[in-house]
Motif scaffolding. Sequence first.
Motif, PDB file in Angstrom:
ATOM      1  N   VAL B  46       0.836  -1.197   0.000  1.00 21.44           N
ATOM      2  CA  VAL B  46       0.000   0.000   0.000  1.00 21.44           C
ATOM      3  C   VAL B  46       0.867   1.241   0.000  1.00 21.44           C
ATOM      4  N   GLY B  47       0.498   2.206  -0.820  1.00 20.77           N
ATOM      5  CA  GLY B  47       1.219   3.471  -0.829  1.00 20.77           C
ATOM      6  C   GLY B  47       0.569   4.391  -1.831  1.00 20.77           C
ATOM      7  N   GLU B  48       0.939   5.666  -1.767  1.00 19.55           N
ATOM      8  CA  GLU B  48       0.315   6.630  -2.661  1.00 19.55           C
ATOM      9  C   GLU B  48       1.015   6.641  -4.014  1.00 19.55           C
ATOM     10  N   ALA B  49       0.416   7.373  -4.945  1.00 18.33           N
ATOM     11  CA  ALA B  49       0.972   7.456  -6.293  1.00 18.33           C
ATOM     12  C   ALA B  49       2.428   7.876  -6.219  1.00 18.33           C
ATOM     13  N   GLY B  50       3.280   7.212  -6.986  1.00 15.69           N
ATOM     14  CA  GLY B  50       4.678   7.611  -7.064  1.00 15.69           C
ATOM     15  C   GLY B  50       5.549   7.110  -5.930  1.00 15.69           C
ATOM     16  N   CYS B  51       5.048   6.190  -5.102  1.00 16.56           N
ATOM     17  CA  CYS B  51       5.870   5.741  -3.978  1.00 16.56           C
ATOM     18  C   CYS B  51       6.764   4.575  -4.388  1.00 16.56           C
ATOM     19  N   GLY B  52       6.563   4.020  -5.576  1.00 18.09           N
ATOM     20  CA  GLY B  52       7.446   2.955  -6.040  1.00 18.09           C
ATOM     21  C   GLY B  52       6.838   1.567  -5.990  1.00 18.09           C
ATOM     22  N   LYS B  53       5.516   1.483  -5.764  1.00 20.67           N
ATOM     23  CA  LYS B  53       4.872   0.163  -5.704  1.00 20.67           C
ATOM     24  C   LYS B  53       5.047  -0.578  -7.021  1.00 20.67           C
ATOM     25  N   THR B  54       4.727   0.119  -8.099  1.00 26.54           N
ATOM     26  CA  THR B  54       4.759  -0.535  -9.401  1.00 26.54           C
ATOM     27  C   THR B  54       6.193  -0.853  -9.803  1.00 26.54           C
ATOM     28  N   THR B  55       7.122   0.047  -9.499  1.00 18.82           N
ATOM     29  CA  THR B  55       8.528  -0.214  -9.802  1.00 18.82           C
ATOM     30  C   THR B  55       8.985  -1.495  -9.103  1.00 18.82           C
ATOM     31  N   THR B  56       8.576  -1.660  -7.838  1.00 17.59           N
ATOM     32  CA  THR B  56       8.957  -2.865  -7.107  1.00 17.59           C
ATOM     33  C   THR B  56       8.487  -4.114  -7.849  1.00 17.59           C
ATOM     34  N   MET B  57       7.199  -4.100  -8.256  1.00 14.59           N
ATOM     35  CA  MET B  57       6.659  -5.299  -8.878  1.00 14.59           C
ATOM     36  C   MET B  57       7.233  -5.536 -10.265  1.00 14.59           C
ATOM     37  N   ARG B  58       7.551  -4.430 -10.939  1.00  8.61           N
ATOM     38  CA  ARG B  58       8.170  -4.584 -12.247  1.00  8.61           C
ATOM     39  C   ARG B  58       9.567  -5.184 -12.118  1.00  8.61           C
ATOM     40  N   SER B  59      10.260  -4.857 -11.038  1.00 11.34           N
ATOM     41  CA  SER B  59      11.586  -5.468 -10.892  1.00 11.34           C
ATOM     42  C   SER B  59      11.452  -6.952 -10.629  1.00 11.34           C
ATOM     43  N   VAL B  60      10.376  -7.353  -9.948  1.00  7.13           N
ATOM     44  CA  VAL B  60      10.202  -8.776  -9.679  1.00  7.13           C
ATOM     45  C   VAL B  60      10.084  -9.555 -10.984  1.00  7.13           C
ATOM     46  N   LEU B  61       9.349  -9.013 -11.945  1.00  5.63           N
ATOM     47  CA  LEU B  61       9.195  -9.705 -13.231  1.00  5.63           C
ATOM     48  C   LEU B  61      10.266  -9.281 -14.235  1.00  5.63           C
ATOM     49  N   ARG B  62      11.159  -8.413 -13.794  1.00 10.72           N
ATOM     50  CA  ARG B  62      12.202  -7.868 -14.667  1.00 10.72           C
ATOM     51  C   ARG B  62      11.599  -7.247 -15.921  1.00 10.72           C
ATOM     52  N   ILE B  63      10.589  -6.399 -15.718  1.00  9.16           N
ATOM     53  CA  ILE B  63      10.032  -5.677 -16.859  1.00  9.16           C
ATOM     54  C   ILE B  63      10.195  -4.179 -16.623  1.00  9.16           C
ATOM     55  N   PHE B  77      13.519 -15.636  -5.542  1.00 13.17           N
ATOM     56  CA  PHE B  77      12.323 -16.413  -5.815  1.00 13.17           C
ATOM     57  C   PHE B  77      12.714 -17.865  -5.571  1.00 13.17           C
ATOM     58  N   HIS B  78      12.206 -18.462  -4.534  1.00 10.49           N
ATOM     59  CA  HIS B  78      12.637 -19.780  -4.098  1.00 10.49           C
ATOM     60  C   HIS B  78      14.145 -19.823  -3.926  1.00 10.49           C
ATOM     61  N   GLY B  79      14.688 -18.769  -3.336  1.00 10.54           N
ATOM     62  CA  GLY B  79      16.110 -18.749  -3.031  1.00 10.54           C
ATOM     63  C   GLY B  79      17.014 -18.364  -4.190  1.00 10.54           C
ATOM     64  N   GLN B  80      16.434 -18.182  -5.379  1.00  8.74           N
ATOM     65  CA  GLN B  80      17.268 -17.841  -6.538  1.00  8.74           C
ATOM     66  C   GLN B  80      17.088 -16.370  -6.867  1.00  8.74           C
ATOM     67  N   ASP B  81      18.165 -15.655  -7.114  1.00  3.62           N
ATOM     68  CA  ASP B  81      18.069 -14.226  -7.356  1.00  3.62           C
ATOM     69  C   ASP B  81      17.558 -13.941  -8.772  1.00  3.62           C
ATOM     70  N   ILE B  82      16.361 -13.376  -8.856  1.00  7.52           N
ATOM     71  CA  ILE B  82      15.758 -13.056 -10.158  1.00  7.52           C
ATOM     72  C   ILE B  82      16.629 -12.078 -10.946  1.00  7.52           C
ATOM     73  N   LEU B  83      17.275 -11.162 -10.214  1.00  5.33           N
ATOM     74  CA  LEU B  83      18.061 -10.143 -10.896  1.00  5.33           C
ATOM     75  C   LEU B  83      19.285 -10.725 -11.589  1.00  5.33           C
ATOM     76  N   LYS B  84      19.705 -11.933 -11.138  1.00  3.74           N
ATOM     77  CA  LYS B  84      20.913 -12.499 -11.735  1.00  3.74           C
ATOM     78  C   LYS B  84      20.586 -13.594 -12.743  1.00  3.74           C
ATOM     79  N   MET B  85      19.290 -13.871 -12.936  1.00  2.26           N
ATOM     80  CA  MET B  85      18.909 -14.987 -13.803  1.00  2.26           C
ATOM     81  C   MET B  85      19.228 -14.700 -15.265  1.00  2.26           C
ATOM     82  N   LYS B  86      19.491 -15.778 -16.005  1.00  2.00           N
ATOM     83  CA  LYS B  86      19.641 -15.648 -17.448  1.00  2.00           C
ATOM     84  C   LYS B  86      18.246 -15.548 -18.049  1.00  2.00           C
ATOM     85  N   SER B  87      18.168 -15.124 -19.307  1.00  2.00           N
ATOM     86  CA  SER B  87      16.841 -14.849 -19.866  1.00  2.00           C
ATOM     87  C   SER B  87      15.976 -16.102 -19.911  1.00  2.00           C
ATOM     88  N   GLN B  88      16.613 -17.273 -20.072  1.00  2.00           N
ATOM     89  CA  GLN B  88      15.834 -18.506 -20.086  1.00  2.00           C
ATOM     90  C   GLN B  88      15.181 -18.761 -18.732  1.00  2.00           C
TER      91      GLN B  88
END
Lengths: 305, 331, 330
Positions: B46-63, B77-88
């Motif tokens: 929960v947060g107001e417009a522009g607080c970064g909610k959507t940015t957070t979720m977009r980083s989770v899906l790397r979009i 995600f299950h112990g594996q870093d999404i930010l370091k994953m290969k595209s596959q």
Amino acid sequence: MNVRVQSKQGVPALSFSARVKSGVKKNWYKFSRNKLSVVGLIIVLLIVGAAVLAPVIAPYPHHAGKFVDYANAGTAPCAKYWFGTDNFGRDIFSRIIFAFRGALYMAVLVLAIAVPVGVFLGLIAGYYQGSFLDTVIMRVTDIFLSVPPLLLALAIAAVLKPNLTNAMIAVTVMWWPWYTRLVYGMATSLRNEYFVKSAELIGAGRLHILFREILPNCLSPIFTKMALDVGWVILIGASLSFVGLGEQPPTPALGQMVSDGTRYMPDLWWMTVFPSLAIAVTILGFNLMGDGIRDMMAKGEYDRE
Amino acid sequence: MIVNNEKDCILDIRNLHVWYRTYGGFAEVLDGVNLMVKKGEKVGLVGEAGCGKTTTMRSVLRILPENAVVPKGEILFHGQDILKMKSQEINKVRTQGISMIFQEPSAALNPVFTIGTQMFDVIRYSGSGKAKSKDEIKELAVKAIREVYIPDPERILKSYPGQLSGGMKQRVCIAMAIVTDRELLIADEPGTSLDVTIQDQVHRLLRGLVEKKGMSLIMITHSLGVAREMTDRIYVMYAGSIVETAETKVLFKDPMHPYTLGLLESVPRLTGGGMAEGIYGRIPNYLSPPQGCRFHPRCRLAAERCFEEKPPLMDVGEGHYVACFWVQGVI
Amino acid sequence: MNSITAAAEETILRVQNLKTYFPVGKSGGTPLFVKAVDGVNLTVKKGEIMGLVGESGSGKSTLAYTVMGIYSPTEGSIIFKGQDISVPSSRRSLSVKKDLQIVFQDPGSSLNPRQSVRQILELPLRVHRIVDRKNIEEKVVELLRMVELPPHYMYKSPVSMGGGERQMISIARALATNPQFVILDEPTSALDVSIQAKIINMLLKLQEKKELTYLFITHDLSLMRNIATRVTIMYLGKICETAPTEEFFRSPLHPYTRMLLSSIPVVSEEEEELKPKKVVSTGEIPSPVNVPPGCSFHLRCPERREVCMEVDPWMVEAEPGHFVRCHLYS
């Protein structure tokens, strides 16, 4: 004005020069984000610079007029004549630089007349969408747009005496409807914006609504189109002069030089190739710069503080 | 820091920082987000417009958009870093692990393809990647549409998004998100663009489905009321970091962070009692965010320490974490 | 808050049997219409905050825009201060325009992005000659001060401001002509709650100070609970229920009102208590082109009877001042 307010109400407004400075910086950032725009700007600056300073820059300024030097006629590009010489022995490089003068002169004048006329008609027709005025203006515009532009210009230029002025008249007549169409489309949607409704409900006059509320919001596409159009007007001008309906010899014109050169193809290929390249580079330059102007005028994330 | 008992934790965002490159420099939007989702848990962000909610979720899906950079942090995600994953690998997460529902259903559906075409594509590319026959795919689609209580699935599959109402389109989006088994569903303000009565239907539907399928849910919303009705645990976000988190009941019984209090006070009540004052000021400029606690310029309680030091999230009991020096009693 | 003095009982706006239809093509020779507003009777008294509540397609904004003269009414009349103003705004006198102002929903598009705040606020002052030419700047600063913004905001562009600040400028512009009646078309629905609270408080303060009358259009019943003197509910172009706020929330009568109330997400147990329990939101809002026969709500109504499918109900006064348009009470 700023000074007075500052002293009276203690407004911590930025000084005028500081605001201009930050505006220039921001616009330059937006313009230069695409490096091709910068390339375009450099090309345009070089061409405009060359045209303005033609007598100084051109290696053989006197070759731009009546000049004959049969001894050097048809010289291939070399250190002395960068782009070679034509069948009269005139330096093609110098003639191209002088030809830019006519071309730019024509582009500026055509747009200076066509744009205000087209914009004004488009604004009126768009704001009074559905009225009789709209029907008249837009049907006339449609008629002009339905004739192939070059044909229309050719017809007009052919009826009048072939010279630069008449070529300009011909191009102007075929150019304004594009601006009418462009502005019409924007005005019809802007008239429904709440800020226009607000002004109407406050009771603002029609001139205010047309020129203060709607027009400023059309400027960005207008300027972008103008930057692109400079190239296209030059091209049309070159086409007209190619068929002998523009600047008359011995004054050099790009189209006329290309057309003269074709008779000596392929032996004196430089007579055709270099003026053609000049046309192509000019259009490319103005197109790339136009893209940059569009990026610069777009209100976006960078305008928020 | 939030204690992480590894076993049933699906998603664990740790100290996530996301910056955007802009004309004026780097916009430091996310400033250390910590968020954890357990299996079967419904979490509200929960947060107001522009607080970064959507940015957070977009980083989770790397979009994230192209001008975003992630200078610090990890998303496990299950112990594996999404930010370091290969595209596959990230594709596998997107097609098998996490699905998302967006705020604007009309923007999430392509107007020139039928619902059927779009839904079949979703089914074809999601799941374990095993080839499915046409009939199987259609059966799955019909079943999913039934599950979101739309009558006459066959007709819906043949229609174009433009022929459906906003509420129907959002139901279709939900159907697409649950059509194949996923562990985590991220819903980004799924009811905000809908009318109150329709929003209520969509929310009830979403909650029911998530519970039935045992999925975890992250509900992004600006409304405390929506979060209260939909979630087990709430994370309150302000200017790029989590300022308070607790189980939903605890949070509403005993809100502690000055921002949560201000936000809760600002909500007009059905019981009446007039309007509260609201919170002074507005969300900071991310190009030069305030030093220390990012809320201090708007905080009634701000003291010297808040100007200089960023308060960490600290446990105040019962899994209730607050990032405020006052609450922690260390001012 | 609800104390209406005797002097304020005077009616400022009366809308009688107002219909606003929009043609949307033909079906087999008979022209089709969106019946956005379909026979609305509404009275607003001086000094009141009338809350007009409805979902999308209810016609609440069309009603407001017809009163403002943005649309011309298909039928019916609008009486403002005893004067018939059922014509488009272009044919209304300047004095009507001065007294009747509106604040639009979207603060993004209601301010010209190519003008400075100063230019925006100057317009009403110039058009209505509120102050001398040389005092305009001072007046602009005064307007900014009125909405609690610092004077240097006059040099800002709306694009560089936050949503809340933009809406304050919109309010300042609407109040620049010293109007008597202001229509607020969802002025805070695009804003965050903490900012909404500030703006609403300011609107209330200004209403008191300048003795304004508000017609507040919104979809937020919780908000109306706290600020309106009377609440009116619209559904598919018609009014369902209208009552003084206290009475309205104490005993909501229309099934649609109860459905709306039960759908509101709330933040406390006490509020939960107030929500009608047995009503669950079902069905879709029909398209206003194809309004169901009889009572337009009957498709979604949990208390539907035979008669509702055939006969459109009429307005009855169930309690003094509490009107409802439903067969259950007639």
